[in-house]
Scaffold this active site. Sequence first.
Site, PDB file in Angstrom:
ATOM      1  N   GLY A 118       8.507  -7.985 -13.252  1.00 30.71           N
ATOM      2  CA  GLY A 118       8.025  -8.211 -14.621  1.00 30.71           C
ATOM      3  C   GLY A 118       7.949  -9.693 -14.917  1.00 30.71           C
ATOM      4  NE  ARG A 150       8.386 -18.749 -13.057  1.00 32.10           N
ATOM      5  CZ  ARG A 150       8.252 -19.785 -12.293  1.00 32.10           C
ATOM      6  NH1 ARG A 150       8.654 -20.957 -12.701  1.00 32.10           N
ATOM      7  NH2 ARG A 150       7.700 -19.668 -11.105  1.00 32.10           N
ATOM      8  CE  LYS A 152       3.982 -19.348 -12.719  1.00 37.84           C
ATOM      9  NZ  LYS A 152       3.071 -19.301 -11.577  1.00 37.84           N
ATOM     10  N   GLY A 189      13.978 -18.411 -17.130  1.00 36.72           N
ATOM     11  CA  GLY A 189      12.738 -18.221 -17.874  1.00 36.72           C
ATOM     12  C   GLY A 189      11.871 -19.467 -17.947  1.00 36.72           C
ATOM     13  NE  ARG A 222      -0.686 -16.935 -14.326  1.00 34.39           N
ATOM     14  CZ  ARG A 222       0.217 -16.539 -13.439  1.00 34.39           C
ATOM     15  NH1 ARG A 222       0.287 -17.118 -12.247  1.00 34.39           N
ATOM     16  NH2 ARG A 222       1.073 -15.589 -13.725  1.00 34.39           N
ATOM     17  NE  ARG A 258       1.510  -9.743 -12.561  1.00 31.12           N
ATOM     18  CZ  ARG A 258       1.777 -10.989 -12.297  1.00 31.12           C
ATOM     19  NH1 ARG A 258       2.115 -11.343 -11.076  1.00 31.12           N
ATOM     20  NH2 ARG A 258       1.754 -11.905 -13.245  1.00 31.12           N
ATOM     21  CG  ASP A 280       5.273  -9.796  -7.114  1.00 30.23           C
ATOM     22  OD1 ASP A 280       5.443  -9.532  -5.907  1.00 30.23           O
ATOM     23  OD2 ASP A 280       5.671 -10.848  -7.637  1.00 30.23           O
ATOM     24  CG  ASN A 281       2.880 -13.139  -6.295  1.00 32.70           C
ATOM     25  OD1 ASN A 281       3.125 -12.995  -7.487  1.00 32.70           O
ATOM     26  ND2 ASN A 281       3.708 -13.727  -5.455  1.00 32.70           N
ATOM     27  CG  ASP A 325       2.553 -16.058  -8.850  1.00 29.60           C
ATOM     28  OD1 ASP A 325       3.028 -17.179  -9.043  1.00 29.60           O
ATOM     29  OD2 ASP A 325       3.023 -15.032  -9.361  1.00 29.60           O
TER      30      ASP A 325
HETATM   31  P1  AMP Z   1       6.980 -15.414  -8.295  1.00 32.54           P
HETATM   32  O1  AMP Z   1       7.723 -15.855  -7.090  1.00 32.54           O
HETATM   33  O2  AMP Z   1       6.523 -16.547  -9.169  1.00 32.54           O
HETATM   34  O3  AMP Z   1       5.900 -14.442  -7.998  1.00 32.54           O
HETATM   35  O4  AMP Z   1       8.042 -14.664  -9.210  1.00 32.54           O
HETATM   36  C1  AMP Z   1       8.649 -13.445  -8.827  1.00 32.54           C
HETATM   37  C2  AMP Z   1       9.423 -12.901  -9.974  1.00 32.54           C
HETATM   38  O5  AMP Z   1      10.480 -13.783 -10.342  1.00 32.54           O
HETATM   39  C3  AMP Z   1       8.619 -12.674 -11.257  1.00 32.54           C
HETATM   40  O6  AMP Z   1       9.124 -11.524 -11.864  1.00 32.54           O
HETATM   41  C4  AMP Z   1       8.936 -13.888 -12.058  1.00 32.54           C
HETATM   42  O7  AMP Z   1       8.750 -13.697 -13.436  1.00 32.54           O
HETATM   43  C5  AMP Z   1      10.389 -14.110 -11.714  1.00 32.54           C
HETATM   44  N1  AMP Z   1      10.812 -15.509 -11.912  1.00 32.54           N
HETATM   45  C6  AMP Z   1      10.485 -16.571 -11.164  1.00 32.54           C
HETATM   46  N2  AMP Z   1      11.057 -17.693 -11.637  1.00 32.54           N
HETATM   47  C7  AMP Z   1      11.782 -17.325 -12.726  1.00 32.54           C
HETATM   48  C8  AMP Z   1      12.615 -18.011 -13.653  1.00 32.54           C
HETATM   49  N3  AMP Z   1      12.823 -19.330 -13.574  1.00 32.54           N
HETATM   50  N4  AMP Z   1      13.204 -17.284 -14.624  1.00 32.54           N
HETATM   51  C9  AMP Z   1      12.999 -15.956 -14.726  1.00 32.54           C
HETATM   52  N5  AMP Z   1      12.247 -15.254 -13.886  1.00 32.54           N
HETATM   53  C10 AMP Z   1      11.631 -15.921 -12.895  1.00 32.54           C
HETATM   54 MG    MG Z   2       4.441 -13.724  -9.079  1.00 28.49          MG
END
Ligand code: AMP
Ligand code: MG
Length: 482
Positions: free
Chosen positions: A87, A90, A110, A123, A173, A180, A249-250, A259
Amino acid sequence: MTIGWCFDNTYSKLPDPFKEEIGPIPVKNPELIILNKNLSKDLNLDFSNLDNKKISELFSGNTLPEGSSSIAQAYAGHQFGHFTMLGDGRAVLIGEHLSKKKERYDIQFKGSGKTAFSRNGDGRAALGPMLREYIISEAMHSLGIPTTRSLAVVKTGEDVIRETALHGAILTRVALSHIRVGTFQYIAAREKKDELEILLNYVIKRHYPNIEKSKNKALDLLEVVMEKQIDLVVDWMRVGFIHGVMNTDNMSVSGETIDYGPCAFMDAYDPKTVFSSIDHMGRYAYCNQPVITKWNLSRFAECLIPLIDKDQNKSIEQATEIINSFEKKYEEKWLNMMRNKLGLFGIEDKDKFLILDLLTWMHQKKLDYTNTFCHLMNSEIEKNENFKDHDFQNWKKRWQERLKTNNNSPEKYIELMRSVNPMVIPRNYKVEDVLNEANNNNIEPLKRFLEILNNPYSEQKNIKEFQLPSFSKEKYQTFCGT
Ligand code: AMP
Ligand code: MG
């Protein structure tokens, strides 16, 4: 004069399990770093009557525009092969904006603070990774590759703590949607067929209205998403782009690149190239990207099984047939893309060998992927003794023989090559240079870099330093954008 926001929010009206209603968490001292004027125009948005303070308040989420209705979206995903509930941890979707042509765009912040999906994260996002996403996504757009876009980056005036304290930032963004493969996985995992049907119908209405009336919508959706994803990955292969974290998810069902974490462009041609510091097995290596695309599409197919046929076995059979057609479709599209890179018109069986022999030679000689094609287009970026090599000269003779069967003038084949072979890509060390400057409050080099990347297929004067690969022997490493 108003800005021109025209919100028409549909995703936020979907049932509760799809999202959490939440706004951006206000930040201390927002400061605009960059605003994308070209994209603003495309979206029919005009910020010219706002001072920088107001723009910063807007793009930090401290003041939400009228008509927005902010949510964090729920999704799941296979991360490096392992299924996880994720989900927007952030990010928040502040709404769907309609351009004058009635094109619908998600506007997402973001780095906007914690949500119900933040798990252990803060977040927030750091300035470097958000500007990196801005640079690479805009470069991809200019390369003609479907991608989410970047409208603005603001500094929050707050530190984010990673290995050290970094400037916090928020990226705006823009996407056709943020739905996704992982969104389907999330809903499918809840095992409520009505919810899955809602998602299917929503996606078809929003992205693929041409299959709205089809006999088997789920099966057709699988097929169109597969087409889109094949086109996308072929585009990545064309320019040497390595996404780096192709988790489900990406992968966007709209077919946009999404992403920009550990992504980077390949310099020397090596199919096994990996930049991501955590990708030890090379799961997301350059040459593995089509394989993973198929793997992700198989996960997508699994979600759709309950909607394809009442008889599960029949569903599986039909979905499998589509998934099994991946290789043939991919190879055909990849070959055509490579033909274009070599200026070949028409189709000949031998083309495959001509293409593979060039790639093998480039790999052996560790030649730069981008600049080798520039050499073939008679645009010499760097003098390289390897081009005198006997094997290469022999290959060139075969290529020139093949060009004769084009039945077209040399201008035509060069024109074709120039439309698909970039003269400049975001070189990794240049990306790092401009990000370092930006971190030290000098944004000008980044802006100049963006201008150059805006015209990747044109000859531009005085940009040699942006075209050369790094001379450093050190391996370039990237990190997930947290
Ligand atoms: P990503 O690697 O950007 O695709 O992120 C994978 C998951 O980690 C997603 O659910 C993001 O929302 C969550 N996420 C990444 N960085 C943070 C953060 N700093 N705080 C909270 N959730 C994060
Ligand atoms: Mg992602």
